[in-house]
Design a protein around this motif. Structure first.
Motif, mmCIF file in Angstrom:
data_model
loop_
_atom_site.group_PDB
_atom_site.id
_atom_site.type_symbol
_atom_site.label_atom_id
_atom_site.label_comp_id
_atom_site.label_asym_id
_atom_site.label_seq_id
_atom_site.Cartn_x
_atom_site.Cartn_y
_atom_site.Cartn_z
ATOM 1 N N TYR A 48 0.853 -0.937 -0.029
ATOM 2 C CA TYR A 48 0.048 -0.073 -0.035
ATOM 3 C C TYR A 48 1.003 1.244 -0.053
ATOM 4 O O TYR A 48 2.072 1.015 0.329
ATOM 5 N N LYS B 222 -1.131 -10.669 5.674
ATOM 6 C CA LYS B 222 -1.973 -11.318 6.413
ATOM 7 C C LYS B 222 -1.826 -12.873 6.646
ATOM 8 O O LYS B 222 -1.237 -13.615 5.758
ATOM 9 N N SER C 242 2.189 -5.196 3.394
ATOM 10 C CA SER C 242 1.072 -5.787 4.271
ATOM 11 C C SER C 242 1.324 -7.139 4.274
ATOM 12 O O SER C 242 1.529 -7.928 2.985
ATOM 13 N N TYR D 245 4.075 0.773 2.151
ATOM 14 C CA TYR D 245 3.734 0.068 3.323
ATOM 15 C C TYR D 245 3.616 -1.463 2.831
ATOM 16 O O TYR D 245 2.745 -1.695 1.869
ATOM 17 N N GLY E 83 -3.769 -9.283 10.318
ATOM 18 C CA GLY E 83 -2.640 -8.718 9.437
ATOM 19 C C GLY E 83 -1.804 -7.560 10.037
ATOM 20 O O GLY E 83 -1.674 -7.237 11.357
ATOM 21 N N TYR E 84 -0.695 -7.432 9.427
ATOM 22 C CA TYR E 84 0.486 -6.672 9.847
ATOM 23 C C TYR E 84 0.989 -5.662 8.841
ATOM 24 O O TYR E 84 0.675 -6.082 7.575
ATOM 25 N N TRP E 85 1.387 -4.670 9.312
ATOM 26 C CA TRP E 85 2.012 -3.628 8.631
ATOM 27 C C TRP E 85 3.607 -3.403 8.695
ATOM 28 O O TRP E 85 3.983 -3.538 9.838
ATOM 29 N N THR F 47 -1.833 -6.445 -4.388
ATOM 30 C CA THR F 47 -1.651 -7.627 -3.439
ATOM 31 C C THR F 47 -1.499 -9.186 -4.148
ATOM 32 O O THR F 47 -1.736 -9.016 -5.450
#
Length: 115
Positions: free
Chosen positions: A37, A98, A96, A94, A103-105, A50
């Motif tokens: 993102y 999942k 990403s 960023y 989910g994590y950033w 994605t």
């Protein structure tokens, strides 16, 4: 807990290329989707791409044909190859990730496209 380490951002001239990487480490269940993102100054964070565990990709219309996402499941790493960069691509990018649980950033990496 998952830690995401991003790299590859920087300053590039219009028309240039950059390759971002994001490596996931820590204790987690199987990673499903990974992606990128971005957030430009004064704008909301938006989807770039994605990529599913099987490799199927989804791209924002504005980057189709110029950006390519890939992933190495053995290394829990996702990549973003960005070609033909434009000034409007300037943003913090960023990572990403999942898992089956959440989910994590990533912390974000700055990409600046300017002459």
């Amino acid at each position: 807990q998952v830690q995401l380490v991003e790299s590859g951002g920087g300053l590039v001239q219009p028309g240039g290329s950059l390759r971002l990487s994001c490596a996931a480490s820590g204790s987690f269940s199987r990673i499903s989707a990974m992606g990128w993102y971005r957030q430009a100054p004064g704008k909301q964070r938006e989807l770039v791409t994605t990529i599913a565990s099987g490799g199927r990709t989804n791209y924002a219309d504005s980057v189709k044909g110029r950006f390519t996402a890939s992933r190495d499941n053995a290394k829990n790493t996702v990549y973003l190859q960005m070609n033909s960069l434009k000034p409007e691509n300037t943003a913090v990018y960023y990572c990403s990730v999942k898992t089956l649980v959440r989910g994590y950033w990533g912390q974000g990496t700055q990409v600046t496209v300017s002459s």
